[in-house]
Scaffold this motif. Structure first.
Motif, PDB file in Angstrom:
ATOM      1  N   LEU A  16      -0.155  10.289  -1.721  1.00 36.56           N
ATOM      2  CA  LEU A  16       1.263   9.249  -2.872  1.00 36.56           C
ATOM      3  C   LEU A  16       1.866  11.041  -3.060  1.00 36.56           C
ATOM      4  O   LEU A  16       3.107  10.425  -2.525  1.00 36.56           O
ATOM      5  CB  LEU A  16       0.475   8.659  -3.948  1.00 36.56           C
ATOM      6  N   PHE A  47       3.587  -2.056   2.374  1.00 36.15           N
ATOM      7  CA  PHE A  47       2.987  -2.683   1.577  1.00 36.15           C
ATOM      8  C   PHE A  47       2.423  -1.768   0.391  1.00 36.15           C
ATOM      9  O   PHE A  47       2.229  -1.265   0.415  1.00 36.15           O
ATOM     10  CB  PHE A  47       2.082  -1.775   2.745  1.00 36.15           C
ATOM     11  N   GLY A  64       1.228   3.996  -8.470  1.00 35.19           N
ATOM     12  CA  GLY A  64       0.832   3.422  -6.773  1.00 35.19           C
ATOM     13  C   GLY A  64       2.839   3.831  -6.116  1.00 35.19           C
ATOM     14  O   GLY A  64       3.452   4.415  -6.394  1.00 35.19           O
ATOM     15  N   SER A  65       2.628   3.635  -4.998  1.00 33.30           N
ATOM     16  CA  SER A  65       3.847   4.252  -4.318  1.00 33.30           C
ATOM     17  C   SER A  65       5.281   3.329  -5.116  1.00 33.30           C
ATOM     18  O   SER A  65       6.187   3.995  -5.033  1.00 33.30           O
ATOM     19  CB  SER A  65       4.012   3.754  -2.826  1.00 33.30           C
ATOM     20  N   GLU A  83       4.988  -7.604  -0.141  1.00 31.79           N
ATOM     21  CA  GLU A  83       3.233  -7.788  -0.308  1.00 31.79           C
ATOM     22  C   GLU A  83       2.709  -9.016   0.154  1.00 31.79           C
ATOM     23  O   GLU A  83       3.408  -9.900  -0.148  1.00 31.79           O
ATOM     24  CB  GLU A  83       3.159  -7.002  -1.282  1.00 31.79           C
ATOM     25  N   ARG A  88      -1.619  -9.264  -6.618  1.00 31.95           N
ATOM     26  CA  ARG A  88      -0.362  -7.416  -6.285  1.00 31.95           C
ATOM     27  C   ARG A  88       1.215  -8.201  -6.766  1.00 31.95           C
ATOM     28  O   ARG A  88       1.733  -6.827  -7.668  1.00 31.95           O
ATOM     29  CB  ARG A  88      -0.665  -7.162  -4.963  1.00 31.95           C
ATOM     30  N   ASP A 110       4.205 -11.700   5.147  1.00 37.59           N
ATOM     31  CA  ASP A 110       4.019 -10.899   6.091  1.00 37.59           C
ATOM     32  C   ASP A 110       4.994  -9.555   5.999  1.00 37.59           C
ATOM     33  O   ASP A 110       6.287 -10.282   6.064  1.00 37.59           O
ATOM     34  CB  ASP A 110       3.674 -10.956   7.533  1.00 37.59           C
ATOM     35  N   CYS A 111       4.359  -8.201   5.834  1.00 43.10           N
ATOM     36  CA  CYS A 111       6.260  -6.918   6.026  1.00 43.10           C
ATOM     37  C   CYS A 111       6.930  -7.234   7.459  1.00 43.10           C
ATOM     38  O   CYS A 111       7.954  -6.975   7.456  1.00 43.10           O
ATOM     39  CB  CYS A 111       5.827  -5.787   5.827  1.00 43.10           C
ATOM     40  N   ASP A 136       2.091   1.554   5.016  1.00 38.26           N
ATOM     41  CA  ASP A 136       1.110   2.187   4.493  1.00 38.26           C
ATOM     42  C   ASP A 136      -0.098   0.866   4.155  1.00 38.26           C
ATOM     43  O   ASP A 136      -0.699   0.370   3.589  1.00 38.26           O
ATOM     44  CB  ASP A 136       1.538   2.557   2.837  1.00 38.26           C
ATOM     45  N   TYR A 138      -3.883  -1.130   5.279  1.00 35.35           N
ATOM     46  CA  TYR A 138      -5.116  -0.204   5.360  1.00 35.35           C
ATOM     47  C   TYR A 138      -5.745  -0.448   6.675  1.00 35.35           C
ATOM     48  O   TYR A 138      -6.390   0.289   7.260  1.00 35.35           O
ATOM     49  CB  TYR A 138      -5.585  -1.747   4.763  1.00 35.35           C
TER      50      TYR A 138
HETATM   51  C1  LIG Z   1      -3.109   0.163   1.158  1.00 36.57           C
HETATM   52  S1  LIG Z   1      -2.602  -0.886   0.237  1.00 36.57           S
HETATM   53  C2  LIG Z   1      -0.956   0.187   0.065  1.00 36.57           C
HETATM   54  C3  LIG Z   1      -0.757   0.738  -0.806  1.00 36.57           C
HETATM   55  C4  LIG Z   1      -0.183   1.189  -1.823  1.00 36.57           C
HETATM   56  N1  LIG Z   1       2.042   1.734  -1.046  1.00 36.57           N
HETATM   57  C5  LIG Z   1       0.139   2.589  -2.791  1.00 36.57           C
HETATM   58  O1  LIG Z   1      -0.042   3.412  -2.136  1.00 36.57           O
HETATM   59  O2  LIG Z   1       0.046   2.407  -3.950  1.00 36.57           O
HETATM   60  C6  LIG Z   1      -2.607  -1.965   1.228  1.00 36.57           C
HETATM   61  C7  LIG Z   1      -1.435  -3.035   1.034  1.00 36.57           C
HETATM   62  O3  LIG Z   1      -1.030  -3.914   1.923  1.00 36.57           O
HETATM   63  C8  LIG Z   1      -1.309  -5.391   1.362  1.00 36.57           C
HETATM   64  N2  LIG Z   1      -0.667  -6.570   2.864  1.00 36.57           N
HETATM   65  C9  LIG Z   1      -2.113  -5.788   3.863  1.00 36.57           C
HETATM   66  N3  LIG Z   1      -1.058  -6.430   4.888  1.00 36.57           N
HETATM   67  C10 LIG Z   1       0.276  -6.567   4.603  1.00 36.57           C
HETATM   68  C11 LIG Z   1       1.136  -6.997   5.379  1.00 36.57           C
HETATM   69  N4  LIG Z   1       1.304  -7.986   7.170  1.00 36.57           N
HETATM   70  N5  LIG Z   1       2.476  -7.357   5.001  1.00 36.57           N
HETATM   71  C12 LIG Z   1       2.020  -7.341   3.520  1.00 36.57           C
HETATM   72  N6  LIG Z   1       1.672  -6.195   3.307  1.00 36.57           N
HETATM   73  C13 LIG Z   1      -0.157  -6.078   3.642  1.00 36.57           C
HETATM   74  C14 LIG Z   1      -2.089  -5.513   0.944  1.00 36.57           C
HETATM   75  O4  LIG Z   1      -2.704  -6.542   0.007  1.00 36.57           O
HETATM   76  C15 LIG Z   1      -2.655  -3.852   0.217  1.00 36.57           C
HETATM   77  O5  LIG Z   1      -1.791  -4.284  -1.059  1.00 36.57           O
END
Ligand SMILES: C[S@@+](CC[C@H](N)C(=O)[O-])C[C@H]1O[C@@H](n2cnc3c(N)ncnc32)[C@H](O)[C@@H]1O
Length: 283
Positions: A16, A47, A64-65, A83, A88, A110-111, A136, A138
Motif C-alpha cells: 500500500l 479489488f 486501505g487502497s 468489490e 465491504r 466481478d471486476c 489487487d 487474493y
Molecule cells: C487483497 S483484497 C483488496 C485489498 C485492497 N486493495 C486494499 O489494499 O485495501 C481483495 C478484495 O477483492 C475482492 N474480490 C475478490 N474477487 C473479486 C472480483 N472478482 N471482483 C471484485 N472484487 C473481488 C475481495 O472481496 C477482497 O475484498
C-alpha cells in the motif's frame, strides 16, 4: 457500521505504501496535463476491499487502497471502487460519505465484467480521459481478457499485484497441469507455453519405475518475469517486478506497473528500487 474487518500483514502495508507513492506522482503529473489536453483522470480500484483493514499483529486500522487514493492531493476526478462482497461495499459507502466533494462510483460485482462492460467504455482515448487501475486480487481472479481490453483502450496504466503463490500452488511437483487447471492458468496468464519449460522427464526412473515428470525449482522471479513479459506484449512499457514476501521470506506476490507511457514506468522503477534498497538494509 460494518463490524467485519480484514486483517493484513506487514507486506500488505508495504504494498500500500508503494501504491500511495506512485499515486502521488501520478496525480501531480496528470494535474499538469489537465491544464493542457487532459479532461479527467480516474482511479479504478478493481479489488477495493473494505477500505479500512486492520493490522494483523496490532490493534490499529490501516488505510486501505481506496482511502489512500481519496487522500491524494491534487485529487482524482473520478474514483471507481469495485468489490464483490456486500459487507465491504457497505464499508466503502461509509468511506465515500467522508468525502462528499469527491466523485465516487461504487460498483458491486466481478471486476472483470465491470471493467470490460462499464469502465473501459467511459474512459476513452477520444474523450481525453486517462485512468490508473489497481489490480489487487487474493488469487487468480484477473482474467487475461481484462488486461488485454485495458491495454487496447490505450488510456490506462495498470498497477498489478500478481499472485505468485496462487499460481505455484496449481503446479504439481510431479506432473504438468492438465484439463481444468491448465484452462484456469491460461485464462489468467493468457498463455500456457511456459509450462512446458518447467517440467522435464526424469533423468532416472524412480525406485518404483514410474515415468513422472519433474518440476524444476520454480523461482518466483522467473514466474513474475513470465507474466510481466506477457503483459509487455500488450503495453509498451512494463516496470521491473518487485517480489513481495511474507515474514518467513516466502514469495507471495509480484508487484509491477504496465503503461503506454515511458515516464510512468521510469517513476515506478525508481520507487521500487528505493524500496528494495531499504528492504535489504532492514534484513
Ligand atoms: C487483497 S483484497 C483488496 C485489498 C485492497 N486493495 C486494499 O489494499 O485495501 C481483495 C478484495 O477483492 C475482492 N474480490 C475478490 N474477487 C473479486 C472480483 N472478482 N471482483 C471484485 N472484487 C473481488 C475481495 O472481496 C477482497 O475484498
Amino acid at each position: 457500521m460494518s463490524k467485519k474487518v480484514n486483517l493484513i500483514g506487514r507486506w500488505s502495508e508495504e504494498k500500500l505504501g508503494l501504491l500511495e507513492e506512485y499515486l502521488r506522482a501520478y496525480v501531480t503529473i496528470m494535474n499538469k496535463q489537465k491544464q493542457r489536453w487532459l479532461r479527467a483522470y480516474h482511479y479504478i480500484d478493481a479489488f477495493a476491499g473494505s477500505g479500512r483493514p486492520k493490522a494483523k499483529d496490532e490493534e490499529r486500522y490501516v488505510a486501505g487502497s481506496p482511502l489512500r487514493a481519496l487522500r491524494c492531493e491534487p485529487h482524482f476526478d473520478v474514483y471507481w471502487f469495485i468489490e464483490l462482497s456486500p459487507w465491504r461495499i457497505e464499508s466503502l459507502q461509509e468511506l465515500q460519505a467522508q468525502f462528499p466533494d469527491r466523485e465516487v462510483r461504487i460498483r458491486q460485482g466481478d471486476c472483470n465484467t465491470i471493467l470490460r462492460q462499464e469502465v473501459i467504455s467511459q474512459v476513452t482515448y477520444a474523450s481525453r480521459q486517462r485512468g490508473l487501475v489497481f489490480l489487487d486480487p487474493y488469487g487468480l481472479q484477473v482474467e487475461w481478457a481484462t488486461v488485454r481490453a485495458l491495454a487496447r483502450a490505450k488510456t490506462f496504466d495498470i498497477f498489478v499485484n500478481f499472485p505468485l503463490m496462487a499460481v505455484t500452488r496449481l503446479l504439481k511437483r510431479d506432473e504438468p497441469p492438465k484439463g481444468k487447471v491448465k484452462d484456469r492458468l491460461n485464462k489468467v496468464m493468457g498463455n500456457i507455453e511456459w509450462v512446458g519449460r518447467i517440467y522435464r522427464p526424469p533423468e532416472q526412473l524412480s525406485l518404483f519405475g514410474e515415468r513422472l515428470m519433474v518440476r524444476d525449482v520454480m523461482r518466483a522471479e522467473w514466474l513474475a518475469r513470465i507474466y510481466a513479459d506477457q503483459i509487455g506484449t500488450l503495453f509498451s512499457f512494463v516496470s521491473k517486478p518487485v517480489i513481495m514476501v511474507n515474514s518467513k521470506n516466502v514469495p507471495l506476490y509480484a508487484l509491477f506497473l504496465a503503461s503506454h507511457n515511458k515516464t510512468a514506468v521510469k517513476i515506478m522503477n525508481y520507487i521500487f528500487e528505493k524500496y528494495e534498497r531499504l528492504r535489504e538494509v532492514g534484513r
